[in-house]
Design an enzyme around this catalytic site. Structure first.
Site, PDB file in Angstrom:
ATOM      1  N   TRP A 146     -27.160  -3.989  22.799  1.00 37.56           N
ATOM      2  CA  TRP A 146     -28.445  -3.394  22.958  1.00 37.56           C
ATOM      3  C   TRP A 146     -28.996  -3.220  21.666  1.00 37.56           C
ATOM      4  CZ3 TRP A 146     -30.234  -1.941  28.035  1.00 37.56           C
ATOM      5  CH2 TRP A 146     -31.562  -1.702  28.216  1.00 37.56           C
ATOM      6  N   HIS A 166     -21.837   4.574  26.793  1.00 38.58           N
ATOM      7  CA  HIS A 166     -22.675   3.843  25.958  1.00 38.58           C
ATOM      8  C   HIS A 166     -22.503   2.318  25.596  1.00 38.58           C
ATOM      9  CE1 HIS A 166     -26.249   5.099  23.581  1.00 38.58           C
ATOM     10  NE2 HIS A 166     -26.065   3.973  22.774  1.00 38.58           N
ATOM     11  N   HIS A 218     -29.936   6.845  25.905  1.00 39.41           N
ATOM     12  CA  HIS A 218     -30.986   7.431  24.905  1.00 39.41           C
ATOM     13  C   HIS A 218     -31.564   8.435  25.202  1.00 39.41           C
ATOM     14  CE1 HIS A 218     -30.030   4.711  21.285  1.00 39.41           C
ATOM     15  NE2 HIS A 218     -29.552   4.207  22.385  1.00 39.41           N
ATOM     16  N   ARG A 254     -29.652   3.835   9.337  1.00 43.07           N
ATOM     17  CA  ARG A 254     -29.464   5.288   9.675  1.00 43.07           C
ATOM     18  C   ARG A 254     -28.407   5.980   8.958  1.00 43.07           C
ATOM     19  NH1 ARG A 254     -28.313   5.453  16.062  1.00 43.07           N
ATOM     20  NH2 ARG A 254     -28.171   7.858  15.762  1.00 43.07           N
ATOM     21  N   HIS A 314     -32.567  -4.882  22.011  1.00 45.16           N
ATOM     22  CA  HIS A 314     -33.787  -4.581  20.968  1.00 45.16           C
ATOM     23  C   HIS A 314     -34.569  -6.009  20.507  1.00 45.16           C
ATOM     24  CE1 HIS A 314     -33.569  -0.523  20.023  1.00 45.16           C
ATOM     25  NE2 HIS A 314     -32.324  -0.460  20.112  1.00 45.16           N
ATOM     26  N   ASP A 361     -35.332   1.766  22.174  1.00 45.96           N
ATOM     27  CA  ASP A 361     -34.362   2.680  22.498  1.00 45.96           C
ATOM     28  C   ASP A 361     -34.810   3.686  23.712  1.00 45.96           C
ATOM     29  OD1 ASP A 361     -32.339   2.560  20.640  1.00 45.96           O
ATOM     30  OD2 ASP A 361     -33.296   3.895  19.075  1.00 45.96           O
ATOM     31  N   ASP A 379     -25.006  -0.572  25.901  1.00 49.61           N
ATOM     32  CA  ASP A 379     -25.297  -1.080  24.819  1.00 49.61           C
ATOM     33  C   ASP A 379     -25.487  -2.587  24.826  1.00 49.61           C
ATOM     34  OD1 ASP A 379     -26.767   0.204  22.678  1.00 49.61           O
ATOM     35  OD2 ASP A 379     -24.997   0.271  21.359  1.00 49.61           O
ATOM     36  N   ASP A 405     -31.397   0.980  13.066  1.00 49.47           N
ATOM     37  CA  ASP A 405     -29.880   1.227  13.346  1.00 49.47           C
ATOM     38  C   ASP A 405     -29.049   1.092  12.071  1.00 49.47           C
ATOM     39  OD1 ASP A 405     -29.884   2.371  15.743  1.00 49.47           O
ATOM     40  OD2 ASP A 405     -29.609   0.431  16.670  1.00 49.47           O
ATOM     41  N   HIS A 408     -38.432  -0.413  17.048  1.00 56.58           N
ATOM     42  CA  HIS A 408     -36.928   0.028  17.758  1.00 56.58           C
ATOM     43  C   HIS A 408     -37.105   1.247  18.353  1.00 56.58           C
ATOM     44  CE1 HIS A 408     -32.464   0.240  17.162  1.00 56.58           C
ATOM     45  NE2 HIS A 408     -32.778   1.570  17.205  1.00 56.58           N
ATOM     46  N   HIS A 445     -33.469   8.493  17.636  1.00 59.67           N
ATOM     47  CA  HIS A 445     -33.036   7.519  18.233  1.00 59.67           C
ATOM     48  C   HIS A 445     -32.819   7.905  19.762  1.00 59.67           C
ATOM     49  CE1 HIS A 445     -32.209   4.355  15.071  1.00 59.67           C
ATOM     50  NE2 HIS A 445     -32.110   5.472  14.371  1.00 59.67           N
TER      51      HIS A 445
END
Length: 406
Positions: free
Chosen positions: A23, A184, A161, A70, A28, A155, A188, A67, A151, A82
């Site tokens: 994800w 997650h 999220h 970060r 995305h 999210d 994801d 991502d 982004h 996020h």
């Protein structure tokens, strides 16, 4: 079926890019690609200029930038942007958004506030740009804000999220196809990866829709996007799309024909009625929502999925409740394909964790098209925001529209 109310605007050509999956990547990039297909024709050239593209221009390649940076020293402060979590929220036992104790963390440092703030930065930038007053610093700031906005909208459409429980599920170990992962990571990428492995073969061939194909880039997930568009946005979601963009009306504001309505008519046709536009902000105390942009309102039913399906009750019951929690301290998502490769290439083994590759869990998510709907909503809403910010409606004519008839 006639689908003339949905405008899919021709934009950039196609190119070939390497395969990526998560994800943090596929999800995305699907959101960004769906958005690009729904942009007003005046918007993409502006976005490409802000992003300083050389050659073929697509939104998908920058969709995971936030991502990737970060972890850099200059961007570590962006990590809390996020996600968002409520203090009282503990799905599936309790669902609070935000509940009596409010939000976790610092005020306005969350994904919903980030969407509002990056939108405001870009709105101010466009005012300067139209006046010919932008500097190099303004251009750089706009590029960063645009990458973050693309982004963060993605999210917001990933349910994990929107909860702080166990760092958005990162701290909950589960089993998927008899392989250990965490909740997650399952959302994801693994749910999407499984879907990619079962795409009907007819979607491996181009659709007879240039307005779709011109935005694909030769990736392994192109067939998935074709299916999402054909069966989802142009099929089962057709009558829902208007509601995806709705924001709560304020009773003290008069109805008027607004700029928001103008770009809506470009995207979805003249059947969109008058929209109420006002300045009073709402949204669970976050001050993110008005009657044009309402990330809190849009996120509320997405958060509810955490109690409805994302967190099975069995996670907190014997025999899983005492073994499933790893105590991880990072609320991160994955922008690399390596964890998925490790998962699918590892051998299935008996483990003590709750198995979620079952008809009751993964089957229900697949049959309900839950992930596909979330990404479709993300793409449509991102297009809406970008059209509102950048579309040159006043200088456009009806000949700029492209309608798809099936």
């Amino acid at each position: 079926m006639r689908f003339s109310q949905l405008s899919l605007i021709l934009a950039a050509g196609s190119t070939v890019v390497p395969y990526v999956s998560a994800w943090g990547a596929v999800g995305h990039e699907v959101v960004a690609t769906v958005a690009q297909m729904h942009l007003h024709p005046s918007v993409m050239p502006i976005l490409c200029d802000i992003l300083n593209y050389k050659g073929d221009c697509h939104l998908a390649p920058v969709a995971t930038w936030a991502d990737k940076v970060r972890g850099l020293p200059q961007y570590r402060w962006t990590a809390p942007l996020h996600y968002i979590g409520a203090t009282d929220d503990y799905p599936s036992r309790t669902c609070a958004f935000p509940g009596e104790k409010g939000w976790e963390g610092r005020r306005n440092i969350n994904v919903l506030s980030a969407i509002r703030n990056t939108t405001s930065v870009l709105e101010d930038y466009m005012d300067l740009r139209k006046a010919g007053l932008t500097t190099e610093s303004d251009d750089d700031a706009a590029q960063v804000a645009l990458k973050f906005l693309i982004h963060f909208v993605g999210d917001m459409h990933m349910p994990l999220h929107l909860t702080g429980r166990d760092k958005g599920g990162n701290g909950i170990k589960v089993s998927f196809d008899s392989r250990v992962t965490n909740l997650h990571s399952l959302w994801d990428g693994l749910l999407i990866a499984k879907r990619l492995r079962t795409i009907p073969s007819n979607y491996t061939r181009p659709l007879s829709l240039p307005a779709v194909e011109n935005h694909l880039r030769g990736t392994i997930y192109d067939p998935y996007i074709r299916r999402v568009i054909w069966e989802g946005i142009m099929g089962k979601y057709e009558d829902e799309i208007d509601s995806w963009l709705a924001c709560p009306a304020q009773p003290t504001v008069q109805l008027l024909q607004a700029h928001w309505e103008q770009w809506l008519s470009w995207t979805f046709g003249s059947r969109i009625g008058s929209w109420i536009v006002g300045s009073r902000l709402t949204s669970g105390g976050l001050n993110t929502d008005d009657e044009t942009l309402c990330p809190y309102h849009w996120a509320t039913p997405i958060h509810a999925l955490n109690c409805q399906i994302v967190f099975p009750k069995a996670l907190d019951e014997p025999p899983y409740g005492h073994v499933s929690f790893s105590g991880i301290d990072d609320h991160a998502c994955n922008s690399s394909d390596k964890p998925l490769e490790v998962h699918w290439t590892s051998k299935p083994r008996k483990n003590p964790y709750l198995e979620l590759d079952t008809p009751e869990y993964a089957g229900a998510i697949e049959n309900g098209w839950i992930v596909e709907k979330l990404m479709s909503q993300g793409g449509i809403r991102l297009a809406a925001i970008l059209n509102w910010l950048f579309a040159d409606v006043e200088n456009s004519t009806i000949s700029n529209r492209t309608f798809i008839t099936l």
